[in-house]
Design a protein around this motif. Structure first.
Motif, mmCIF file in Angstrom:
data_model
loop_
_atom_site.group_PDB
_atom_site.id
_atom_site.type_symbol
_atom_site.label_atom_id
_atom_site.label_comp_id
_atom_site.label_asym_id
_atom_site.label_seq_id
_atom_site.Cartn_x
_atom_site.Cartn_y
_atom_site.Cartn_z
ATOM 1 N N ILE A 1 -0.644 -1.081 -2.061
ATOM 2 C CA ILE A 1 -1.920 -1.800 -2.229
ATOM 3 C C ILE A 1 -1.888 -2.645 -3.498
ATOM 4 O O ILE A 1 -2.260 -3.827 -3.495
ATOM 5 C CB ILE A 1 -3.102 -0.802 -2.255
ATOM 6 C CG1 ILE A 1 -3.284 -0.161 -0.873
ATOM 7 C CG2 ILE A 1 -4.382 -1.502 -2.700
ATOM 8 C CD1 ILE A 1 -4.266 1.012 -0.864
ATOM 9 N N SER B 1 0.003 3.052 0.651
ATOM 10 C CA SER B 1 0.096 3.802 -0.614
ATOM 11 C C SER B 1 -0.532 3.002 -1.743
ATOM 12 O O SER B 1 -0.730 1.782 -1.651
ATOM 13 C CB SER B 1 1.564 4.076 -0.945
ATOM 14 O OG SER B 1 2.202 2.850 -1.295
ATOM 15 N N ALA B 2 -0.817 3.685 -2.838
ATOM 16 C CA ALA B 2 -1.371 3.021 -4.018
ATOM 17 C C ALA B 2 -0.452 1.890 -4.476
ATOM 18 O O ALA B 2 -0.911 0.789 -4.802
ATOM 19 C CB ALA B 2 -1.576 4.039 -5.143
ATOM 20 N N ASP B 3 0.837 2.158 -4.504
ATOM 21 C CA ASP B 3 1.780 1.125 -4.948
ATOM 22 C C ASP B 3 1.760 -0.078 -4.014
ATOM 23 O O ASP B 3 1.776 -1.232 -4.472
ATOM 24 C CB ASP B 3 3.208 1.698 -5.004
ATOM 25 C CG ASP B 3 3.417 2.625 -6.204
ATOM 26 O OD1 ASP B 3 2.495 2.766 -7.035
ATOM 27 O OD2 ASP B 3 4.515 3.211 -6.301
ATOM 28 N N LEU C 1 -3.678 5.119 -10.845
ATOM 29 C CA LEU C 1 -2.467 4.866 -10.059
ATOM 30 C C LEU C 1 -2.304 3.367 -9.779
ATOM 31 O O LEU C 1 -1.191 2.830 -9.848
ATOM 32 C CB LEU C 1 -2.501 5.655 -8.743
ATOM 33 C CG LEU C 1 -2.495 7.183 -8.877
ATOM 34 C CD1 LEU C 1 -2.401 7.824 -7.491
ATOM 35 C CD2 LEU C 1 -1.357 7.669 -9.760
ATOM 36 N N LEU C 2 -3.403 2.693 -9.492
ATOM 37 C CA LEU C 2 -3.332 1.235 -9.297
ATOM 38 C C LEU C 2 -2.937 0.529 -10.595
ATOM 39 O O LEU C 2 -2.138 -0.412 -10.592
ATOM 40 C CB LEU C 2 -4.672 0.690 -8.789
ATOM 41 C CG LEU C 2 -5.067 1.087 -7.364
ATOM 42 C CD1 LEU C 2 -6.476 0.572 -7.054
ATOM 43 C CD2 LEU C 2 -4.072 0.536 -6.342
ATOM 44 N N PHE C 3 -3.498 1.005 -11.701
ATOM 45 C CA PHE C 3 -3.139 0.412 -12.998
ATOM 46 C C PHE C 3 -1.634 0.533 -13.245
ATOM 47 O O PHE C 3 -0.978 -0.416 -13.704
ATOM 48 C CB PHE C 3 -3.902 1.094 -14.138
ATOM 49 C CG PHE C 3 -3.419 0.623 -15.486
ATOM 50 C CD1 PHE C 3 -3.876 -0.560 -16.026
ATOM 51 C CD2 PHE C 3 -2.439 1.339 -16.181
ATOM 52 C CE1 PHE C 3 -3.389 -1.028 -17.232
ATOM 53 C CE2 PHE C 3 -1.949 0.882 -17.381
ATOM 54 C CZ PHE C 3 -2.419 -0.305 -17.911
ATOM 55 N N ARG C 4 -1.111 1.724 -12.947
ATOM 56 C CA ARG C 4 0.308 1.997 -13.202
ATOM 57 C C ARG C 4 1.192 0.976 -12.482
ATOM 58 O O ARG C 4 2.119 0.413 -13.074
ATOM 59 C CB ARG C 4 0.612 3.423 -12.723
ATOM 60 C CG ARG C 4 2.053 3.852 -12.815
ATOM 61 C CD ARG C 4 2.154 5.325 -12.414
ATOM 62 N NE ARG C 4 3.532 5.749 -12.334
ATOM 63 C CZ ARG C 4 4.280 5.690 -11.239
ATOM 64 N NH1 ARG C 4 3.776 5.222 -10.119
ATOM 65 N NH2 ARG C 4 5.540 6.104 -11.271
#
Lengths: 336, 336
Positions: free
Chosen positions: B236, B232-234, B273-276
């Protein structure tokens, strides 16, 4: 699937969350569900508000055009789905500075339905609403039915001109006139090289075999006017520019703004190759480029492909296009 | 292959041709082959010149960082190949304003070889040369051999700080000190989801099955530190941030600049999403984000994937990062 996401159902809300964290000085949420976002300084008393909106998955499309000299607010739908009338209505109230609100959005059935409903909600509250539909995609209907065309990357130019008019304090009638004129002066046509995968669906929205291209494709993968073997950058630019200039009928000597837009997965280098040929075609037609834009302006998630937008300028539009504008996602460079 | 190109051998020269057509007020060619490009106002008398360079295929990497408050010139190699010493030397002469020239480029064998040769050519002409290698990729060597690391997206921050120092008239020693410090304060780590296809070769530079990811991948597809099922993005972001913050050892309360960089085919939504998640991890570590950048800064043609760069700020670097800068391809937004 090659997506960096979390739960597909959270995709849009997490993107909005990230935007609000990254850019707090720029936008604020107008609703608890945060699907209506407006300029941090909204409402601007005495100024026309501009509300846009549409489905998600087009960034910097829609969300990226809320800012100084651009739109005042945006209603954010799910991926490739219209926002609700309620979300649009909330954005409307939040940007209403007493001088009326212009709705400007792409000509898609769901959006038209919901924006019209929102206007019905706003008018009893004493908010004057006018609407301009974006219809720049020449591939989506013939010239004699130009009002049925879809809105695509021309929105970058239309938002820019319209936002500049609202920023300087023009009346609602005047902002709407400029918006409609800017749209009338834009023509766009795209090419797709690969399909898009919706996060929730997890599979392609359409099929396009490797090594083929679809000319005239829409930003949600709507069918184009020609499918065939992938051609060279020059041949693709010739096809797109032929349709665009044929439809635009710009008088000899006219000045144009040109935007080469990447649909998501196409490298900037390749967009410049399309620009190069478009510039050649424009010169060969006895026209000139006053302003050049190359990059991603309205995307279709990870679709490989691009579109070319040409705007026929006059003094009024060129002045508005050159006016200051600023949002975290909008690029505006004075070129040539 | 899904590329919008003409003859593969013409790819780089046609991109340069397009850039010169689109942005004539920004860059000019310093050589007949146009592989050395410099600011339109070069040389600036009394100012340090900054020359970068590297292979093509990374736009806006390298070429996009020539401008006001950024680099003064760039030598442009073929795709993923070093420019020649002669091209670098020509860029050097064209930006030499009598205050010396700084070379700043990624730590890759071919580039080091050719920039060192160019320095040997420049010094007999009385041009003082200093060199700083970009080494921000934490995945490419362990901390005890940090000087062996490759240079990746941290170049955006390093060019920005270094260019601001040169723009205000700092000496060569001072510009070189700031450049080395900016590099020392940056850490980057990337993830790849798909390989890159070189235009001339027409096939992938490496294989990465659909549904897998490579953590720590380089911007030419250099192998990373972990390959496995796409997460998932989180997850990663947690992996990348864990390595970055573990290596950076920022003191509690420190202010950071964060850059989420798309490698080419990854939608802006996914970068957010990665920034978040990166913002969450930073907060959890008792650190804060002073400046946020999300977009494509250094790519690898059409590779799907992203990288995260974190720069540890102090007053000096934060001031330089906030100084004005402008080129047609560089975005600089003051955020938070």
């Amino acid at each position: 699937m090659k997506k960096i996401i979390n739960q597909p159902d959270d995709f849009v809300d997490e993107v909005i969350d990230a935007l609000l964290i990254a850019h707090p000085g720029w936008i604020k949420a107008a609703t608890a569900d945060r699907r209506a976002l407006v300029r941090a300084d909204a409402p601007k008393a005495g100024h026309v508000g501009i509300v846009t909106g549409g489905g998600s998955g087009h960034m910097p499309g829609f969300l990226g055009y809320v800012g100084e000299g651009l739109c005042s607010g945006v209603a954010v739908g799910n991926v490739f789905s219209s926002p609700s009338a309620e979300q649009i209505f909330e954005a409307t109230k939040a940007v209403n500075g007493g001088a009326g609100v212009l709705y400007v959005y792409g000509n898609y059935g769901g959006d038209v339905f919901n924006f019209d409903l929102a206007a019905d909600l706003a008018e009893p509250e004493g908010i004057d609403i006018k609407t301009v539909l974006l219809t720049d995609d020449v591939a989506s209907a013939p010239a004699e039915r130009a009002s049925e065309r879809r809105g695509v990357a021309g929105m970058a130019f239309v938002f820019k001109c319209t936002g500049a008019a609202a920023e300087r304090g023009d009346s609602l009638d005047e902002v709407a006139r400029i918006c409609a004129k800017a749209n009338d002066h834009c023509r766009t046509m795209g090419v797709g090289l690969s399909p898009t995968i919706l996060p929730a669906a997890g599979k392609p929205t359409f099929t396009l075999p490797d090594g083929e291209m679809e000319i005239g494709i829409g930003i949600h993968g709507e069918p184009g006017t020609h499918r065939g073997k992938l051609e060279s950058a020059d041949a693709i630019a010739d096809r797109l520019m032929g349709q665009i200039l044929g439809d635009l009928q710009a008088p000899k000597g006219a000045r144009l703004a040109v935007l080469i837009n990447g649909l998501g997965a196409t490298p900037l280098e390749e967009l410049y190759l399309l620009f190069r040929r478009a510039a050649k075609v424009i010169g060969d037609h006895g026209l000139s480029i006053a302003r050049s834009y190359v990059g991603e302006y309205v995307t279709s998630l990870e679709m490989a492909g691009a579109s070319i937008t040409v705007m026929l300028l006059d003094d009024e539009l060129e002045t508005l296009l050159a006016a200051p504008a600023r949002s975290p996602l909008y690029r505006d460079w004075l070129l040539v």
